[in-house]
Design a protein around this motif. Sequence first.
Motif, short mmCIF file in Angstrom:
data_model
loop_
_atom_site.label_atom_id
_atom_site.label_comp_id
_atom_site.label_asym_id
_atom_site.label_seq_id
_atom_site.Cartn_x
_atom_site.Cartn_y
_atom_site.Cartn_z
N TRP A 92 0.77 -1.21 -0.12
CA TRP A 92 -0.01 -0.16 -0.13
C TRP A 92 0.93 1.44 -0.15
O TRP A 92 0.71 2.31 -0.68
CB TRP A 92 -0.98 0.08 1.19
CG TRP A 92 -2.24 -1.00 1.12
CD1 TRP A 92 -2.34 -1.79 0.06
CD2 TRP A 92 -2.91 -1.32 2.36
NE1 TRP A 92 -3.53 -2.49 0.44
CE2 TRP A 92 -3.74 -2.25 1.74
CE3 TRP A 92 -3.07 -0.85 3.79
CZ2 TRP A 92 -4.68 -2.88 2.55
CZ3 TRP A 92 -3.94 -1.48 4.43
CH2 TRP A 92 -4.85 -2.38 3.87
N GLY A 93 1.95 1.31 0.81
CA GLY A 93 2.63 2.32 0.82
C GLY A 93 3.35 2.72 -0.22
O GLY A 93 3.36 3.89 -0.85
N LEU A 94 3.99 1.74 -0.93
CA LEU A 94 4.92 2.12 -2.08
C LEU A 94 3.77 2.11 -3.31
O LEU A 94 4.15 3.33 -4.11
CB LEU A 94 5.40 0.58 -2.62
CG LEU A 94 6.14 0.54 -3.84
CD1 LEU A 94 7.16 1.72 -4.01
CD2 LEU A 94 6.90 -0.83 -4.25
N TYR A 95 2.61 1.71 -3.33
CA TYR A 95 1.63 2.05 -4.41
C TYR A 95 1.14 3.43 -4.28
O TYR A 95 1.14 4.28 -5.21
CB TYR A 95 0.34 1.16 -4.27
CG TYR A 95 -0.70 1.44 -5.45
CD1 TYR A 95 -0.56 1.12 -6.49
CD2 TYR A 95 -1.81 2.36 -5.09
CE1 TYR A 95 -1.54 1.29 -7.36
CE2 TYR A 95 -2.67 2.47 -5.94
CZ TYR A 95 -2.83 1.96 -7.05
OH TYR A 95 -3.76 2.35 -8.10
N ILE A 96 0.84 4.12 -2.93
CA ILE A 96 0.51 5.61 -2.79
C ILE A 96 1.64 6.18 -3.21
O ILE A 96 1.48 7.39 -4.07
CB ILE A 96 0.06 5.68 -1.47
CG1 ILE A 96 -1.16 5.08 -1.04
CG2 ILE A 96 -0.15 7.09 -0.92
CD1 ILE A 96 -1.48 5.01 0.39
N TRP A 97 2.96 6.13 -2.64
CA TRP A 97 3.97 6.88 -3.07
C TRP A 97 4.28 7.01 -4.65
O TRP A 97 4.42 8.01 -5.13
CB TRP A 97 5.37 6.37 -2.56
CG TRP A 97 6.58 7.24 -2.88
CD1 TRP A 97 7.07 8.19 -2.49
CD2 TRP A 97 7.41 6.77 -3.99
NE1 TRP A 97 8.08 8.79 -3.23
CE2 TRP A 97 8.41 7.71 -4.01
CE3 TRP A 97 7.31 5.68 -4.76
CZ2 TRP A 97 9.43 7.87 -5.12
CZ3 TRP A 97 8.42 5.78 -5.86
CH2 TRP A 97 9.45 6.44 -6.03
N ALA A 98 4.14 5.86 -5.14
CA ALA A 98 4.24 5.78 -6.79
C ALA A 98 3.54 6.63 -7.54
O ALA A 98 3.63 7.15 -8.40
CB ALA A 98 4.21 4.25 -7.28
N VAL A 99 2.00 6.50 -7.14
CA VAL A 99 0.98 7.16 -7.91
C VAL A 99 1.43 8.78 -7.65
O VAL A 99 1.12 9.42 -8.77
CB VAL A 99 -0.41 6.79 -7.35
CG1 VAL A 99 -1.45 8.02 -7.67
CG2 VAL A 99 -0.87 5.30 -7.74
N ASN A 100 1.60 9.07 -6.53
CA ASN A 100 1.87 10.53 -6.40
C ASN A 100 3.20 10.90 -6.65
O ASN A 100 3.24 12.29 -6.84
CB ASN A 100 1.40 11.09 -4.76
CG ASN A 100 -0.05 10.88 -4.75
OD1 ASN A 100 -0.71 10.93 -5.52
ND2 ASN A 100 -0.42 11.01 -3.33
N ALA A 101 3.96 10.38 -7.11
CA ALA A 101 5.38 10.55 -7.70
C ALA A 101 5.42 10.36 -9.15
O ALA A 101 6.41 10.80 -9.75
CB ALA A 101 6.48 9.66 -6.87
N GLY A 102 4.14 10.15 -9.89
CA GLY A 102 4.26 10.24 -11.17
C GLY A 102 4.51 8.91 -12.10
O GLY A 102 5.06 8.75 -12.91
#
Length: 303
Positions: A92-102
């Motif tokens: 979950w954490g990696l996914y959220i970071w990746a989405v908001n990092a483009g």
Amino acid sequence: MSATPASTAIDRRGLAVTAGTFVLWGVVPVYWHLLKHVPAMQIMAHRVVWSALLVVAWLLLSNGFGWLRKLAAQPRALPALALSAVLIAFNWGLYIWAVNAGHVVETSLGYFINPLVNVVLGVLVLHERLRRMQWIAVGCAALGVAWLTVQAGSPPWIALGLAASFGLYGLVRKLVAVDPVAGLGLESLYLFLPSLAYVLWAEAGHGGSFASGWGWGTDLLLVFGGVVTAVPLIGFAYGVRRIPLSMVGLLQYIAPTLQLLLGVWFFHEPFGAGRAVGFGAIWLGLALYAGEGLWRSRGRLAR
């Protein structure tokens, strides 16, 4: 002997709920993007806190403390679900970071790869045997990842991290036979206190985003992040028991397909010819694997 209509009937409600679940997972990057101004760790912590409250409330209302007693009666389940909680939290954490990092396109790649990671884990850990076409499918996907690595100059770490963490999560949950929602409830309890502690620490003058200058819109989005997390998981647990697993396997590609389309058309991430070749090899592997499984399942029904 041909299959009777009753034996091939599909539970329409189960089909609709499962398909809807994958659609929600496919469009959820837009939701997390609305919280782009909030640090990913805070989004993650709020996601755990609010989803834990929702899932545990659901379990208590539907079954009292019976679900917890059943889990406590399985000593192997407790440490296994602690491990699966860590894996899903990382995912979950990696996914959220990746989405908001483009990196929405790369997150979609992770979930395209995930089914074939499950196959490899089945071979390595569960000693399952693959048929020739399945090996060809895995080989196509591996070539696709290798091509994307060459094109980018480094492996697609985000995609591989998402696929590996979710694949390992699924393996752990397969090895410990517990009710899916009850298992999610215990995972949520394991993660609840550390996440709540982090939220309270952030709000105590360390850059917290809840009830701060961002306004009530951000507060509502953080709270309903728990709903966005829990409802699809409960829906998936409901639907997967009511339709054939082969159909679930085909429906699961709805989510990464929608994520890919969002990444290209909504978030305007690059998707050139080099990337298309790598994705194409992975899609070919998925098509071969799904087609071979569908052909064999139809052959069994026709007997």
